[in-house]
Design an enzyme around this catalytic site. Sequence first.
Site, PDB file in Angstrom:
ATOM      1  N   ARG A  50       0.963  -1.510  -0.505  1.00  0.00           N
ATOM      2  CA  ARG A  50       0.363  -0.017   0.123  1.00  0.00           C
ATOM      3  C   ARG A  50       0.916   1.667   0.253  1.00  0.00           C
ATOM      4  O   ARG A  50       0.660   2.077  -0.521  1.00  0.00           O
ATOM      5  CB  ARG A  50      -1.236  -0.155   1.239  1.00  0.00           C
ATOM      6  N   LYS A 140     -12.615  14.814   4.191  1.00  0.00           N
ATOM      7  CA  LYS A 140     -13.427  14.347   3.635  1.00  0.00           C
ATOM      8  C   LYS A 140     -14.477  13.216   3.557  1.00  0.00           C
ATOM      9  O   LYS A 140     -14.054  12.636   4.577  1.00  0.00           O
ATOM     10  CB  LYS A 140     -12.834  13.379   2.250  1.00  0.00           C
ATOM     11  N   LYS A 223     -18.778  17.325  -2.812  1.00  0.00           N
ATOM     12  CA  LYS A 223     -18.139  16.340  -3.929  1.00  0.00           C
ATOM     13  C   LYS A 223     -19.461  15.727  -4.368  1.00  0.00           C
ATOM     14  O   LYS A 223     -19.834  14.633  -3.786  1.00  0.00           O
ATOM     15  CB  LYS A 223     -17.147  15.978  -3.131  1.00  0.00           C
TER      16      LYS A 223
END
Length: 344
Positions: A50, A140, A223
Site C-alpha cells: 500500500r 472528506k 463533492k
Amino acid sequence: MSTRSSHSELAKIAQAMVAKGRGILAADESTGTIGKRFESIGVQNSEENRRAYRDMLFSAKGVGEYISGVILYDETLRQKSADGTPFPKLLASQGVIPGIKVDTGAKDMALCPGETVTEGLDGLAARCAEYVKLGARFAKWRAVITIGRDIPSASCVWANAHALARYAAICQANGLVPIVEPEVLMDGDHTIDRCEEVTEWTLNAVFDSLYNLRVKPEEMVLKPSMVISGKSCKSQAGVAEVAERTIAVLKRTVPSAVPGIAFLSGGQSDALSTAHLDAMNRLGSLPWAVTFSYGRGLQAPALKAWGGAVANVASAQKVLVHRARMNGLAATGQYRADLESKAA
Ligand code: 13P
C-alpha cells in the site's frame, strides 16, 4: 471580527483546492477497498505494498500541475516515501495540499433496510486536531444514497445530510476544509430522470442541514455525483444530457458562495468521467469552479500499469500524469478525445 469569511484561511484553502485547471486525487481507499483494487492486479494487500503504491502516485513528476490536493487514508497520512519523507511533506513539495478521509464508513442504517448512514462523528474534533498537526488541510466524508425500489427513504436522506453537516461544522471549527460528499450511487436500472430527482432532493437536504448547523459555504468544497442513468438502465443518456442535467440541478441547489464543486467518478470509465466534466465546463460561465475529485477515474490506468512491480513505476507515473492532465483540461473545457492517443 473584521475578516470576511471568503478571506479566511480556510476559504483560501478551499479556493486553492479548486484552482483553475486543477482538481483532487482521491487516494483515501480504506484497507478493505484498496485490497479489492490490488486483487484486480494480483497484488497482495500488505502495508508495504500500500505504501509503495501510494509512493508511486505521490512522487510522479509534474503531478502537481494538475492536482491541487490528495485525499489520504489515516494509515497513508502516517506513511513515508522510500527516501523517508513523510507523505504530507512529499505532497507539499509537489505543490499539492494533503487531505484526510475522516468518516469511518457507510454502515447499515437501523430500521431502513437496504440503506446506509455514514459513521465517524464520535471523537471527530480530537481527530481533526491531530490531522492538522500531521499536515492535513482538508477532510472528506462520504454519504451514500442508494436508488432502488421505494428507496431512498426520507429517513436516510435526512440522517445522512445531518451527519454531513455535523462533520462539516466540526471540521471548520478545528481547522480543516470539509469536502462534503453526498454520493447518489449509479448502481441499478433507474432512469436519469429518477437520478435527477434523487440528486436534487439530496442536495437540498444537505444544504438545508449545512445552513442549520452554521457551516460556512465559503469554507467547503462540494463533492457530488453526476446526474446519470443507472448503470444497468437500458437507455443510457449521452454526454451532453448528463452535463446539462447535472449543472441544472447544481444551479438549483448549491449556493454560489461555495467556491467549487469537485465530482466523484463513481465507477464511470476514466474517459467518460473526463468527457462529462469537460462538457459541463463548456456550458458557459458557472457560479463555481467545476472540477474533479476522482479515485478510480484517475487511478485505474496507473494501477494497471504499475501491477506491483518496481520496474513499472516510471511508466505508471506517466499514465497517472496523463490522466491528471486530461482531467485538468476538462476542468476548463479544453479536453479533446484525440489528445488521449497522443499520450506520452
Ligand atoms: P471514485 O472517483 O472512484 O468514485 O472515488 C471518489 C471518492 O473519493 C469516493 O469517496
